[in-house]
Design a protein around this motif. Structure first.
Motif, short mmCIF file in Angstrom:
data_model
loop_
_atom_site.label_atom_id
_atom_site.label_comp_id
_atom_site.label_asym_id
_atom_site.label_seq_id
_atom_site.Cartn_x
_atom_site.Cartn_y
_atom_site.Cartn_z
N GLU A 72 0.85 -1.19 0.00
CA GLU A 72 0.00 0.00 0.00
C GLU A 72 0.89 1.24 0.00
N ASN A 73 1.05 1.80 -1.17
CA ASN A 73 1.86 3.01 -1.35
C ASN A 73 0.93 4.19 -1.65
N ASP A 74 -0.04 4.40 -0.76
CA ASP A 74 -1.05 5.42 -1.02
C ASP A 74 -0.55 6.84 -0.77
N HIS A 75 0.66 6.96 -0.20
CA HIS A 75 1.29 8.28 -0.13
C HIS A 75 2.12 8.55 -1.39
N VAL A 76 1.96 7.70 -2.37
CA VAL A 76 2.42 7.85 -3.76
C VAL A 76 3.91 8.20 -3.87
N HIS A 77 4.73 7.40 -3.21
CA HIS A 77 6.17 7.61 -3.26
C HIS A 77 6.79 6.87 -4.44
N GLY A 78 8.00 7.27 -4.76
CA GLY A 78 8.83 6.46 -5.63
C GLY A 78 9.48 5.36 -4.82
N GLY A 79 9.74 4.24 -5.47
CA GLY A 79 10.35 3.14 -4.73
C GLY A 79 10.70 1.98 -5.63
N LEU A 80 11.16 0.91 -4.99
CA LEU A 80 11.61 -0.28 -5.68
C LEU A 80 11.07 -1.52 -4.98
N VAL A 81 10.48 -2.42 -5.75
CA VAL A 81 10.18 -3.78 -5.29
C VAL A 81 11.06 -4.71 -6.11
N ASP A 82 11.87 -5.51 -5.44
CA ASP A 82 12.87 -6.31 -6.13
C ASP A 82 12.91 -7.73 -5.56
N ASP A 83 12.91 -8.71 -6.44
CA ASP A 83 13.15 -10.11 -6.08
C ASP A 83 12.29 -10.55 -4.90
N SER A 84 10.99 -10.31 -5.01
CA SER A 84 10.07 -10.65 -3.93
C SER A 84 8.98 -11.58 -4.43
N LEU A 85 8.40 -12.33 -3.49
CA LEU A 85 7.34 -13.29 -3.77
C LEU A 85 6.07 -12.83 -3.07
N PHE A 86 5.09 -12.43 -3.85
CA PHE A 86 3.79 -12.03 -3.33
C PHE A 86 2.80 -13.13 -3.74
N ASP A 87 2.72 -14.15 -2.91
CA ASP A 87 1.99 -15.36 -3.27
C ASP A 87 0.62 -15.36 -2.59
N GLY A 88 -0.21 -14.39 -3.01
CA GLY A 88 -1.56 -14.30 -2.48
C GLY A 88 -1.90 -12.90 -2.02
N CYS A 89 -2.29 -12.05 -2.97
CA CYS A 89 -2.73 -10.68 -2.69
C CYS A 89 -4.19 -10.56 -3.10
N TYR A 90 -4.98 -9.78 -2.34
CA TYR A 90 -6.29 -9.37 -2.84
C TYR A 90 -6.08 -8.32 -3.93
N GLU A 91 -5.34 -7.28 -3.61
CA GLU A 91 -4.81 -6.35 -4.61
C GLU A 91 -3.30 -6.38 -4.46
N ALA A 92 -2.58 -6.17 -5.54
CA ALA A 92 -1.13 -6.26 -5.45
C ALA A 92 -0.50 -4.93 -5.04
N PHE A 93 -0.65 -3.91 -5.87
CA PHE A 93 0.06 -2.65 -5.66
C PHE A 93 -0.95 -1.49 -5.66
N SER A 94 -0.99 -0.77 -4.56
CA SER A 94 -1.91 0.36 -4.44
C SER A 94 -1.13 1.67 -4.39
#
Length: 234
Positions: A72-94
């Motif tokens: 949940e990046n609802d403060h709308v920042h810049g950032g990096l998601v790297d080499d991660s396993l999201f194995d079960g999200c209702y929503e992935a990236f907000s």
């Protein structure tokens, strides 16, 4: 922040409304340039929630059964998601700021959120927002500000590299929201969408995506990730 485990003890049959009203997260942080590395999170409302945390990094993270947003990046920042396993999200990236966040002056439209070398699965979960025939449902991969009016969007731009996404059904927001937010993709290469629903993937994807209906693509990628991350709890 290196390592750690957060295992929520919530009833796994609770619906979206119940979990959303609790408004919890596996980790919340306010530090700019903070790296969250190697944490395991399961059964929470949101997985990782950067708040006052521009230029964040999420790396080597394993999330599962996240009942709202994996990030949940609802403060709308810049950032990096790297080499991660999201194995079960209702929503992935907000990156959809609330009215209060907007009134506070947050604007990510000139920032970049890079997601790379990661595995992202939407998981049908009980009691989705809105009705469904079988009582299960998901959201979408991207929850963005002003989806239908991209010139006015406050969300950051996206760069997507070497990711595998998987969905089993059209999410509750509808077929048109299953793809990438319009005009928000700054750069993109070598992504795979595993689609297990009926027919073709329900919306168009950019040319940097390959669509397959072969579940083994996801399963093999997960097995490889787990083998490469023995220090992150399964």
């Amino acid at each position: 922040m290196l390592g750690g485990t957060v295992l929520g003890q919530y009833d796994r049959s609770l619906g979206w409304d119940d979990m959303h009203s609790m408004n919890n997260a596996g980790i919340v942080f306010d530090d700019s340039q903070l790296a969250v590395d190697g944490i395991r999170i399961d059964n929470v409302t949101d997985g990782v929630r950067p708040k006052l945390a521009d230029d964040f990094t999420i790396r080597n993270v394993h999330l599962s059964y996240v009942r709202d947003d994996c990030v949940e990046n609802d403060h709308v920042h810049g950032g990096l998601v790297d080499d991660s396993l999201f194995d079960g999200c209702y929503e992935a990236f907000s990156a959809r700021p609330s009215d209060a966040i907007i009134a506070s002056g947050f604007d990510g439209s000139s920032k970049l959120w890079t997601i790379q070398s990661s595995l992202v699965r939407l998981q049908p979960m009980p009691g989705p927002r809105g009705a469904s025939a079988d009582g299960l449902g998901t959201g979408a991969f991207f929850k963005w500000h002003n989806w239908n009016n991209p010139d006015a969007s406050l969300s950051p731009k996206l760069a997507l590299y070497n990711n595998v996404f998987m969905a089993e059904r059209v999410g509750q927001p509808g077929a048109s929201r299953m793809g990438i937010p319009p005009e928000q993709l700054r750069d993109c290469a070598n992504n795979v969408m595993v689609w297990l629903g009926p027919g073709d993937f329900p919306t168009s994807l950019p040319s940097c995506f390959t669509v397959t209906k072969d579940r083994a693509v996801w399963d093999n990628a997960v097995a490889d990730w787990l083998a490469r991350h023995p220090g992150v709890a399964p």
